[in-house]
Design an enzyme around this catalytic site. Structure first.
Site, mmCIF file in Angstrom:
data_model
loop_
_atom_site.group_PDB
_atom_site.id
_atom_site.type_symbol
_atom_site.label_atom_id
_atom_site.label_comp_id
_atom_site.label_asym_id
_atom_site.label_seq_id
_atom_site.Cartn_x
_atom_site.Cartn_y
_atom_site.Cartn_z
ATOM 1 N N LYS A 26 3.465 -6.344 8.878
ATOM 2 C CA LYS A 26 3.257 -5.084 8.164
ATOM 3 C C LYS A 26 4.355 -4.114 8.561
ATOM 4 O O LYS A 26 4.516 -3.772 9.740
ATOM 5 C CB LYS A 26 1.882 -4.505 8.495
ATOM 6 N N VAL A 44 3.251 -5.453 3.332
ATOM 7 C CA VAL A 44 2.929 -6.628 4.155
ATOM 8 C C VAL A 44 3.732 -7.818 3.643
ATOM 9 O O VAL A 44 3.733 -8.110 2.442
ATOM 10 C CB VAL A 44 1.425 -6.941 4.121
ATOM 11 N N MET A 70 1.405 3.339 2.392
ATOM 12 C CA MET A 70 2.132 3.611 3.624
ATOM 13 C C MET A 70 2.760 2.375 4.244
ATOM 14 O O MET A 70 3.415 2.468 5.281
ATOM 15 C CB MET A 70 1.177 4.241 4.656
ATOM 16 N N GLY A 109 0.831 -1.193 0.000
ATOM 17 C CA GLY A 109 0.000 0.000 0.000
ATOM 18 C C GLY A 109 0.863 1.238 0.000
ATOM 19 O O GLY A 109 2.096 1.170 -0.035
ATOM 20 N N ASP A 131 -11.411 3.283 9.207
ATOM 21 C CA ASP A 131 -10.934 3.062 7.831
ATOM 22 C C ASP A 131 -11.531 1.770 7.264
ATOM 23 O O ASP A 131 -10.804 0.936 6.730
ATOM 24 C CB ASP A 131 -9.406 3.013 7.813
#
Length: 605
Positions: free
Chosen positions: A45, A30, A27, A25, A147
């Site tokens: 992560k 994983v 930010m 992603g 989120d």
């Protein structure tokens, strides 16, 4: 996450082996990992190192990770560990990489499932129910996700729904991270609630709005709002009404239309208030019934001034008649159909006249009020006393003519003697003199340290983690009888009452004893000393010296394995008796007398 940084990590926290990338992603990255201590697969992560430069993020990150780690539910991806790892970049600079170790879920992200197109209504309902079950558990624990989106929902190969990344959004947004970073970690703005888009505080109802957006996408294959930029999409969440899902996917029933639009109401006080309420209505809609709460929402909308005058809200882009129509086929079949594109002119004039009459009545009432007196309303709004002390909350409620009832509740997040919430919640209109339940924190729940002595280190650690504790230092010690790798004791001791999340240290046997120096000791004393240490003594006598002292030991002073055999060499020769002197005073005189007598006898002969 820069490839150079992640490439420098092979073993995290001296425990987790880092494997292949399984997700990426804006930010975080994983990785598939292995917990070498417990021998299980995990998902690791690794967040952007730049986040760790913000002290506020580091504090919030630890707090949110601890809160997430305390949540154990089948619909929530477990968090096992979190922290920061020092990594050297290719340039030679050292950076801190925040990491989270999570349960490895063997399945697909819901975002990948949606790449195949919209789901059947029954499957969309089932997955949404799983999300709502996870949110119901987390909201009761005081954790708001913030989120909810398909990328944060996993579906296992057996169909189990699991929600992940609780608290991470808050750790990011509560710090000085840039807008670009915040947008990156939260994904697109397609799942924003109106209050998030306006930058207001969020609560559990924010998660329910986002879940409604996810349900819309599951039914139709696309989000309700799209645009050229996240800002444009966020603006639509604030100002525009979504269309009914059935206008995009005809297989969607009117009842599911109604529930989906109810979840995405702009005013959070009018949308679903709890995950349980949302799930109940969703189940009723799946059974072909328009839920009662949805009918009430329709009735409330009917009292809107624009609805009274024009039939529908002119700002809406959806067809409320589709979303809120009854499912009674006979009634629907015989209901007269409107053929006009807008209400008759007579109805418009009637609405204007009624509105003018109401305004005139209000003006007359205000004009005839006695000076110094104001009308007293029969209802009051519950004040916001969350975070206050009990005494302060009681005083605020008394000012509103409300009585307070104190209710204690354990909380891992709210300090002791601090108000967690009120029931009904703040902002709710209630009758005067009504009793308000004020839920006050009793602090974290106290639990007893489990008995872990004589267990293996792995079993003891698992028992402590299952009980809600964190395993601290692992110390080794000598023992004559406890096998190597077996726990000897815990600190604090078993049965000690501690708060969940407290650290418990373990002392583990190293399988050795300390061999003392027993030379120059009597063989009996040396034998007893080594026997008390669980060692086997082989006595080896020597006749080159007298006495019974030990002259030599086969193992030197220091560490020695439990149950070892030690040879002790000791003196065994008997001491010689001393020889008699030529004469002793008393005895010599007698001898001389005897000799003289004997001589005299000889002379007589």
């Amino acid at each position: 996450m820069p490839e150079g940084v992640t490439a420098g990590i092979t073993l995290l926290a001296d425990r987790y082996e880092i494997g292949d990338v399984i997700g990426r992603g804006g930010m975080a990255t994983v990785h598939l990992g292995t917990d070498t201590r417990l021998g299980r697969k995990v998902a690791v992560k690794l967040l952007k190192p730049s986040l760790a430069n913000d002290p506020a993020f580091r504090i919030r990150f630890r707090q949110e990770a601890q809160a997430a780690a305390r949540m154990a539910h089948p619909t929530i991806v477990r968090v096992y560990d979190a922290g920061e790892e020092t990594v050297t970049e290719p340039s030679g600079a050292e950076v801190q990489v925040p990491y989270i170790v999570m349960e490895h879920v063997d399945g697909r992200a819901l975002s990948d499932v949606l790449d195949d197109g919209p789901l059947a209504p029954d499957e969309a309902v089932r997955i949404t129910e799983g999300i709502l079950t996870a949110l119901e558990y987390s909201h009761r624990a005081g954790v708001v996700h913030r989120d909810i989106k398909p990328a944060n929902v996993m579906v296992t190969h057996s169909g189990q729904v699991k929600v992940m990344d609780f608290g991470i959004a808050r750790a990011i947004t509560d710090t000085s991270a840039t807008v670009a970073q915040t947008t990156s970690i939260l994904g697109t703005a397609s799942y924003f609630s109106p209050e998030q888009a306006r930058g207001e505080t969020v609560d559990a109802r924010t998660d329910l709005y986002s879940t409604g957006v996810v349900l819309f996408e599951l039914l139709t294959g696309r989000p309700p709002f799209t645009g050229d930029s996240p800002v444009a999409v966020a603006y639509q969440h604030v100002s525009e009404q979504p269309v009914a899902p059935s206008t995009i996917s005809p297989d969607v029933s009117p009842a599911l239309d109604a529930v989906t639009l109810h979840a995405m109401v702009k005013d959070r006080t009018r949308r679903f208030q709890t995950a349980a309420e949302f799930r109940t209505d969703l189940q009723q809609a799946a059974a072909g019934k328009v839920p009662v709460s949805t009918r009430k929402l329709q009735q409330n909308a009917a009292h809107d001034a624009s609805t009274m005058l024009f039939g529908v809200n002119p700002r809406t882009t959806s067809n409320p008649a589709v979303a809120f129509r009854e499912l009674d086929d006979d009634t629907a079949e015989h209901r007269p159909q409107r053929t006009q594109n807008r209400p008759p002119v007579a109805w418009i004039w009637l609405g204007i006249i009624l509105t003018a009459a109401v305004i005139a009545g209000v003006v007359f009432f205000v004009a005839n009020l006695q000076p110094g007196k104001a009308p007293v309303s029969s209802s009051v709004s519950v004040p916001n006393v969350v975070g206050a002390t009990w005494d302060s909350a009681q005083g605020e409620l008394r000012k509103r003519d409300l009585s307070a009832v104190e209710v204690g509740e354990n909380s891992d997040d709210v300090a002791k003697d601090t108000v967690i919430r009120t029931e009904p919640g703040s902002g709710t209109n209630v009758a005067r003199n009504q009793s308000i339940r004020v839920v006050v924190s009793l602090g974290p729940e106290q639990v007893a340290v489990p008995e872990v002595a004589n267990q293996t280190q792995q079993a003891a650690q698992q028992a402590l983690e299952d009980a809600g504790f964190e395993v601290g230092a692992i110390n080794s010690d000598y023992s004559p009888d406890v096998p190597e790798g077996t726990v000897m004791s815990s600190d604090p001791d078993a049965s000690t009452q501690l708060e969940k999340g407290s650290v418990v240290n373990l002392t583990v046997s190293n399988g050795k004893v300390q061999m003392p120096d027993v030379t120059q000791q009597p063989i009996s004393a040396a034998n007893a000393t080594l026997a008390n240490l669980g060692l086997t003594v082989d006595a080896a006598p020597t006749y080159t010296c007298t006495g019974s002292t030990v002259t030599q030991q086969s193992a030197p002073k220091g560490d020695i394995a439990q149950g070892s055999s030690v040879t002790l060499t000791y003196c065994a020769a008997a001491a010689q008796q001393p020889s008699q002197a030529p004469s002793e005073p008393a005895q010599d005189g007698g001898d001389q007398g005897d000799d003289g007598g004997q001589d005299g006898g000889d002379g007589g002969q």
